[in-house]
Design a protein around this motif. Structure first.
Motif, PDB file in Angstrom:
ATOM      1  N   PHE A 175      41.358  47.717  35.722  1.00 20.21           N
ATOM      2  CA  PHE A 175      42.188  48.850  36.387  1.00 20.21           C
ATOM      3  C   PHE A 175      41.612  50.098  35.967  1.00 20.21           C
ATOM      4  CE2 PHE A 175      45.773  51.885  36.824  1.00 20.21           C
ATOM      5  CZ  PHE A 175      45.987  51.515  38.186  1.00 20.21           C
ATOM      6  N   HIS A 176      41.149  50.326  35.053  1.00 23.55           N
ATOM      7  CA  HIS A 176      40.412  51.487  34.480  1.00 23.55           C
ATOM      8  C   HIS A 176      38.849  51.574  35.160  1.00 23.55           C
ATOM      9  CE1 HIS A 176      42.953  53.240  31.511  1.00 23.55           C
ATOM     10  NE2 HIS A 176      43.141  51.991  31.322  1.00 23.55           N
ATOM     11  N   ASN A 177      38.195  50.527  35.174  1.00 25.05           N
ATOM     12  CA  ASN A 177      36.818  50.662  35.728  1.00 25.05           C
ATOM     13  C   ASN A 177      36.368  50.303  37.203  1.00 25.05           C
ATOM     14  OD1 ASN A 177      35.325  51.167  32.887  1.00 25.05           O
ATOM     15  ND2 ASN A 177      36.793  49.794  32.349  1.00 25.05           N
ATOM     16  N   LEU A 178      37.138  49.515  37.742  1.00 25.46           N
ATOM     17  CA  LEU A 178      37.088  49.108  39.245  1.00 25.46           C
ATOM     18  C   LEU A 178      37.422  50.416  40.090  1.00 25.46           C
ATOM     19  CD1 LEU A 178      38.354  45.609  39.354  1.00 25.46           C
ATOM     20  CD2 LEU A 178      35.766  46.260  39.485  1.00 25.46           C
ATOM     21  N   PRO A 179      36.588  50.472  41.227  1.00 24.01           N
ATOM     22  CA  PRO A 179      37.313  51.474  42.241  1.00 24.01           C
ATOM     23  C   PRO A 179      38.857  51.019  42.642  1.00 24.01           C
ATOM     24  CG  PRO A 179      35.046  50.746  42.764  1.00 24.01           C
ATOM     25  CD  PRO A 179      35.511  49.967  41.359  1.00 24.01           C
ATOM     26  N   SER A 185      42.406  45.145  46.217  1.00 22.22           N
ATOM     27  CA  SER A 185      41.870  43.756  47.304  1.00 22.22           C
ATOM     28  C   SER A 185      42.196  42.580  46.137  1.00 22.22           C
ATOM     29  CB  SER A 185      40.489  43.906  47.495  1.00 22.22           C
ATOM     30  OG  SER A 185      40.290  44.952  48.470  1.00 22.22           O
ATOM     31  N   LEU A 186      41.590  42.759  44.895  1.00 19.08           N
ATOM     32  CA  LEU A 186      41.641  41.551  43.939  1.00 19.08           C
ATOM     33  C   LEU A 186      43.275  41.259  43.860  1.00 19.08           C
ATOM     34  CD1 LEU A 186      38.938  42.307  41.322  1.00 19.08           C
ATOM     35  CD2 LEU A 186      38.854  40.476  43.020  1.00 19.08           C
ATOM     36  N   THR A 187      44.110  42.099  43.554  1.00 16.63           N
ATOM     37  CA  THR A 187      45.481  41.678  43.282  1.00 16.63           C
ATOM     38  C   THR A 187      46.094  41.246  44.505  1.00 16.63           C
ATOM     39  OG1 THR A 187      46.153  43.952  44.033  1.00 16.63           O
ATOM     40  CG2 THR A 187      45.851  43.540  41.741  1.00 16.63           C
ATOM     41  N   LYS A 188      45.793  41.684  45.900  1.00 13.72           N
ATOM     42  CA  LYS A 188      46.239  41.033  47.183  1.00 13.72           C
ATOM     43  C   LYS A 188      45.663  39.715  47.248  1.00 13.72           C
ATOM     44  CE  LYS A 188      46.305  42.203  51.946  1.00 13.72           C
ATOM     45  NZ  LYS A 188      45.975  43.193  53.030  1.00 13.72           N
TER      46      LYS A 188
END
Length: 262
Positions: A175-179, A185-188
């Motif tokens: 969560f800190h490092n990804l845009p 998109s990954l959580t979706k």
């Protein structure tokens, strides 16, 4: 259901990077972060689960009262964050129940390290969420573990969420490092596949960790902490609510599972 959870603990992480930090500072930093979290949850009117060490709980009785009185779930994160013995499983459960007046039914091991499932069952926990079913060099390799919930030793195991197929972890460092757009998109993708998310964070992430001399954290730990973290979490929760993702505690999630047709 989105299982948003927070490991609230004495902030001992600087020790991992060769830095000293007083016990008073450990508590005050985690206290400030916990208040920021609770304010966000109040703003969005959602419930979460707080995995708490006894050491932290004993030093913030007002926050424990706020957590329970506002409808959040309190669960065990052990007696101490940097010390573990099997007897701490039951001792932490009993002590947190004394401090909160709330039944403690869940456990998460500090640093998501392995824990004996027989001891978890003997201590009377209903669920354990101490598994990150991915690979992190130097920390753990759990590619052989189920990505989604399963039972072991009569205890419901609820691993932290990772994406389908590639098992990309959706935990705090991602969560800190990804845009933010990629994290969403990954959580979706994961929510669509699994119909739930189990994502976890810590209170100290919601405080400013940029002082390298004080904490010794590398850039990937310091990135997007403090006010940036508060704003990102506010954005994520708003986005999830706009997509009609329901939020709930682990106890509520277990209740839904028990009511599902076989």
């Amino acid at each position: 259901m989105v299982l948003l959870s927070f490991d609230i603990e004495e902030f001992d992480m600087p020790f991992e990077y060769g830095k000293e930090i007083s016990f008073a500072d450990q508590i005050s930093i985690s206290r400030a972060g916990t208040i920021a979290i609770l304010d966000l949850l109040d703003k969005h009117k959602i419930k979460a689960t707080f995995f708490c060490t006894v050491t932290f709980a004993e030093n913030v009785p007002d926050l424990i009262e706020r957590i329970t009185k506002t409808g959040h779930e309190l669960a065990s994160h052990g007696y101490y964050h940097s010390d573990f013995k099997p007897e701490h499983l039951l001792k932490s459960k009993v002590r947190l129940q004394e401090l909160s007046g709330q039944e403690i039914s869940g456990y998460r091991m500090a640093r998501m390290m392995p824990v004996d499932e027989q001891e978890i069952e003997k201590a009377g926990y209903l669920y354990n969420t101490s598994i990150n079913p991915t690979y992190l060099p130097g920390r753990y390799n759990n590619f052989n573990v189920s990505r989604t919930h399963f039972r072991k030793q009569n205890v419901l195991q609820i691993p932290a969420s990772v994406s389908p197929v590639i098992r990309f972890p959706l935990f705090w460092l991602s969560f800190h490092n990804l845009p933010l757009s990629i994290y969403k998109s990954l959580t979706k993708w994961t929510y669509k596949k699994d119909q739930y998310l189990n994502i976890y964070f810590h209170p100290w992430e919601f405080t400013d960790l940029d002082d390298f001399e004080r904490f010794g954290f590398p850039g990937y730990v310091r990135k997007n902490t403090g006010s940036k973290m508060i704003n990102r979490m506010d954005n994520l929760i708003s986005w999830m609510k706009s997509n009609r993702y329901p939020f709930g505690t682990f106890q509520e999630f277990i209740g839904e599972l028990e009511n599902m047709p076989v």
